[in-house]
Design a protein around this motif. Structure first.
Motif, PDB file in Angstrom:
ATOM      1  N   LEU A   1       2.722   8.382  -7.964  1.00 18.28           N
ATOM      2  CA  LEU A   1       2.598   8.113  -6.436  1.00 18.28           C
ATOM      3  C   LEU A   1       3.674   8.714  -5.551  1.00 18.28           C
ATOM      4  O   LEU A   1       4.016  10.398  -6.074  1.00 18.28           O
ATOM      5  N   TRP A   2       5.002   8.078  -5.194  1.00 16.89           N
ATOM      6  CA  TRP A   2       6.093   9.330  -4.896  1.00 16.89           C
ATOM      7  C   TRP A   2       7.213   9.408  -5.734  1.00 16.89           C
ATOM      8  O   TRP A   2       7.427   9.345  -6.735  1.00 16.89           O
ATOM      9  N   GLU A   3       8.251  10.517  -5.405  1.00 10.42           N
ATOM     10  CA  GLU A   3       9.333  11.331  -6.153  1.00 10.42           C
ATOM     11  C   GLU A   3       9.745   9.778  -6.406  1.00 10.42           C
ATOM     12  O   GLU A   3      10.836  10.242  -7.748  1.00 10.42           O
ATOM     13  N   GLU A   4      10.568   9.740  -5.206  1.00 11.21           N
ATOM     14  CA  GLU A   4      10.690   8.208  -5.902  1.00 11.21           C
ATOM     15  C   GLU A   4      10.474   7.141  -4.402  1.00 11.21           C
ATOM     16  O   GLU A   4      10.732   6.449  -3.347  1.00 11.21           O
ATOM     17  N   THR A   5       9.663   6.596  -5.255  1.00 11.13           N
ATOM     18  CA  THR A   5       8.502   5.281  -5.676  1.00 11.13           C
ATOM     19  C   THR A   5       9.338   4.263  -4.393  1.00 11.13           C
ATOM     20  O   THR A   5       8.861   3.104  -4.471  1.00 11.13           O
TER      21      THR A   5
ATOM     22  N   CYS B   1       0.656  -0.894  -0.125  1.00 14.03           N
ATOM     23  CA  CYS B   1       0.166  -0.215   0.264  1.00 14.03           C
ATOM     24  C   CYS B   1       0.695   0.918   0.308  1.00 14.03           C
ATOM     25  O   CYS B   1       1.417   1.286   0.889  1.00 14.03           O
ATOM     26  N   ILE B   2       0.966   1.655  -0.745  1.00 17.84           N
ATOM     27  CA  ILE B   2       2.036   2.757  -1.324  1.00 17.84           C
ATOM     28  C   ILE B   2       0.551   4.275  -1.629  1.00 17.84           C
ATOM     29  O   ILE B   2       0.067   4.629  -2.554  1.00 17.84           O
ATOM     30  N   THR B   3       0.677   5.199  -0.610  1.00 19.80           N
ATOM     31  CA  THR B   3       0.080   6.509  -0.910  1.00 19.80           C
ATOM     32  C   THR B   3       0.587   7.494  -1.599  1.00 19.80           C
ATOM     33  O   THR B   3       1.388   7.781  -0.220  1.00 19.80           O
ATOM     34  N   GLY B   4       0.517   8.469  -2.515  1.00 20.96           N
ATOM     35  CA  GLY B   4       1.258   9.083  -2.755  1.00 20.96           C
ATOM     36  C   GLY B   4      -0.424  10.643  -3.381  1.00 20.96           C
ATOM     37  O   GLY B   4      -0.751  10.016  -3.541  1.00 20.96           O
ATOM     38  N   GLN B   5       0.082  11.013  -4.628  1.00 24.19           N
ATOM     39  CA  GLN B   5      -1.056  11.604  -5.940  1.00 24.19           C
ATOM     40  C   GLN B   5      -2.358  10.484  -5.817  1.00 24.19           C
ATOM     41  O   GLN B   5      -3.325  11.390  -5.812  1.00 24.19           O
ATOM     42  N   GLU B   6      -1.341   9.589  -6.115  1.00 18.55           N
ATOM     43  CA  GLU B   6      -2.731   8.185  -5.935  1.00 18.55           C
ATOM     44  C   GLU B   6      -2.447   6.896  -5.339  1.00 18.55           C
ATOM     45  O   GLU B   6      -1.944   7.357  -4.115  1.00 18.55           O
ATOM     46  N   VAL B   7      -3.115   6.375  -5.068  1.00 13.90           N
ATOM     47  CA  VAL B   7      -3.333   4.882  -4.193  1.00 13.90           C
ATOM     48  C   VAL B   7      -2.630   3.608  -4.940  1.00 13.90           C
ATOM     49  O   VAL B   7      -3.136   2.915  -5.771  1.00 13.90           O
ATOM     50  N   PHE B   8      -1.526   2.932  -4.638  1.00 14.57           N
ATOM     51  CA  PHE B   8      -1.061   1.670  -5.218  1.00 14.57           C
ATOM     52  C   PHE B   8      -1.242   0.778  -4.028  1.00 14.57           C
ATOM     53  O   PHE B   8      -0.707   0.749  -3.096  1.00 14.57           O
TER      54      PHE B   8
END
Length: 475
Positions: free
Chosen positions: A230-234, A167-174
């Motif tokens: 996602l993140w700048e460095e996902t 679960c990675i939450t950035g501008q969107e969610v993976f």
């Protein structure tokens, strides 16, 4: 660190631990006896992981064929058949050393690109390939290797068979669930090596932890995963979640995993981290080997499966043992000059912080250094971080106004030519001026042209092959 195993079968963990303890005691004696090599100037080096892409710029599972055609001992396999690794010869931190490092990057990368084209494929250096889809990363994509099969089996065993949840939450969610560790293979990095001064290694290692936030902010190159922003460095959260095995908790109750920023600053010596390897992390590859104690085969296996973003290395392969830092935070790409600049900024800022009259770890709490790192990974140059004066500031402004100059001065003080130090640090200054990192360029391209990840990757590879630094790229 990535040594192959003669057998996939795992032996009794107690036997492995007995030999690991013996090798750790040997290293303890080296620290006690001050036995480590002093080299002036110190050596620096680098490794970088690459992608193989097919004619349509999608991941191409042909790394063993590629390595056979390339026929170069500086190239090696990686976890997935989509990836390979470049190992650059080390050199002294003096003179035009970064021009030399860049030249070694460019020559070896040119060989990789030519080899890939002979296979109707492309070679690419990028943190996470935009055309990657998570269903491409299954056990069929694993490079045939006893080490990798054993590693996957052991990780899943230690998890009691429970699948990996992402679960990675950035501008969107993976979000995803996998029953293997192959998502690790989505993450390709530049690893910078710096030989540490035995008399100052604690200051230098802690300084690298503090430097990691700003270096991370200016080097992002992994904004997309599975089509998600996602993140700048996902790479950072993805790698940490890909090998999520229970280890230990700090006194404050925070879980310390196999992949991460660490539990705290080093206090007396890097021996503390090797003792942490022994007592805090269960062996992932408890395979024994009959070898001289000084080769540290079991200690290296254990250390190689604790993926600290700043990892200590002890080595005695060439006789006198030495200690060095392996910094793993920066992504692969965009170009050799960009990666050379990232390595130079990391080394220069580390040396500057370590040489201050006041130890920076006494002025910046470890939890602040840790928070800086993850904020920089998530927000890139837009991150606000806490610095040594206690103020929270925009990291882009801090790099532009202060840190790039400090890193350059430290490199010159260490013996790097003024021209070479200025040349590489001007790359960092330019990114801090216009905000154009690899991640920023990828996001800008997608904002203008839509989420055509095949087109994005094709444009990226073409610009990478031009050799122009990323701050000059346009969409």
């Amino acid at each position: 660190m990535g040594q192959e195993l003669e057998t996939e079968e795992l032996v009794d963990e107690a036997v492995f631990l007995k030999r690991l303890r013996a090798e750790t005691r040997l290293v303890m004696g080296w620290f006690h006896d001050d036995a480590f090599e002093r080299r002036d100037p110190p050596l620096i080096g680098a490794e970088v992981e690459g992608w193989l892409l097919d004619a349509d710029h999608r991941p191409c599972p042909r790394n063993l064929e590629f390595l056979g055609k390339a026929d170069d001992t500086r190239l090696d396999q990686e976890l997935s058949q989509y990836n390979f690794e470049l190992n650059l010869d080390p050199g002294p931190l003096q003179g035009d050393c970064f021009a030399g490092l860049q030249d070694r990057f460019e020559q070896l990368w040119s060989h990789c690109s030519i080899t890939a084209r002979s296979m109707n494929a492309h070679a690419a250096m990028i943190g996470i390939a935009p055309t990657l889809r998570t269903d491409m990363l299954d056990l069929e994509a694993m490079t045939p290797s006893n080490r990798y099969r054993a590693l996957n089996a052991r990780v899943m065993h230690l998890r009691g068979g429970a699948p990996m949840s992402y679960c990675i939450t950035g501008q969107e969610v993976f979000e995803d669930v996998q029953d293997h560790l192959m998502m690790e293979a989505a993450c390709t990095s530049l690893q910078t090596h710096l030989m540490l001064d035995p008399d100052r290694h604690v200051r230098q290692f802690n300084a690298a932890l503090i430097a990691s936030g700003p270096v991370m902010a200016v080097s992002g190159n992994s904004p997309f995963l599975n089509g998600k922003k996602l993140w700048e460095e996902t790479r950072i959260p993805l790698f940490e979640q890909a090998i999520n095995v229970n280890s230990f908790r700090t006194l404050s109750g925070r879980h310390v995993g196999r992949v991460g920023f660490g539990a705290g600053y080093v206090r007396e010596s890097l021996l503390e981290l090797f003792l942490e390897n022994l007592d805090g992390h269960a062996p992932l590859l408890p395979v024994t080997e009959e070898a001289d104690l000084e080769r540290l085969r079991h200690l290296k296996l254990q250390n190689g499966t604790v993926w600290r973003w700043n990892r200590p290395i002890v080595c005695a392969d060439a006789g006198t043992p030495h200690i060095r830092l392996e910094n793993r935070i920066t992504p692969a790409g965009p170009t050799p000059i960009d990666m050379t600049a990232n390595a130079a900024f990391l080394i220069g800022l580390t040396l500057h912080l370590a040489d201050r009259d006041t130890a920076p770890e006494t002025e910046l709490d470890f939890e602040d250094a840790r928070a800086n790192f993850y904020s920089a990974a998530e927000h890139g140059l837009g991150a606000r971080i806490t610095w040594l004066d206690g103020d929270r500031t925009l990291v882009q402004r801090l790099i532009h106004d202060t840190l790039a100059d400090q890193a350059e001065a430290a490199l010159v003080k260490a013996g790097v030519s003024r021209f070479d130090a200025r040349r590489v640090m001007d790359i960092i200054r330019a990114r801090a001026t216009n905000g154009m990192t690899g991640s920023a360029w990828q996001r800008a391209w997608a904002n203008v042209r839509g989420r055509d990840f095949q087109g994005l990757t094709e444009a990226y590879v073409a610009l990478q092959e031009s050799g122009r630094p990323v701050h000059t790229w346009t969409v």
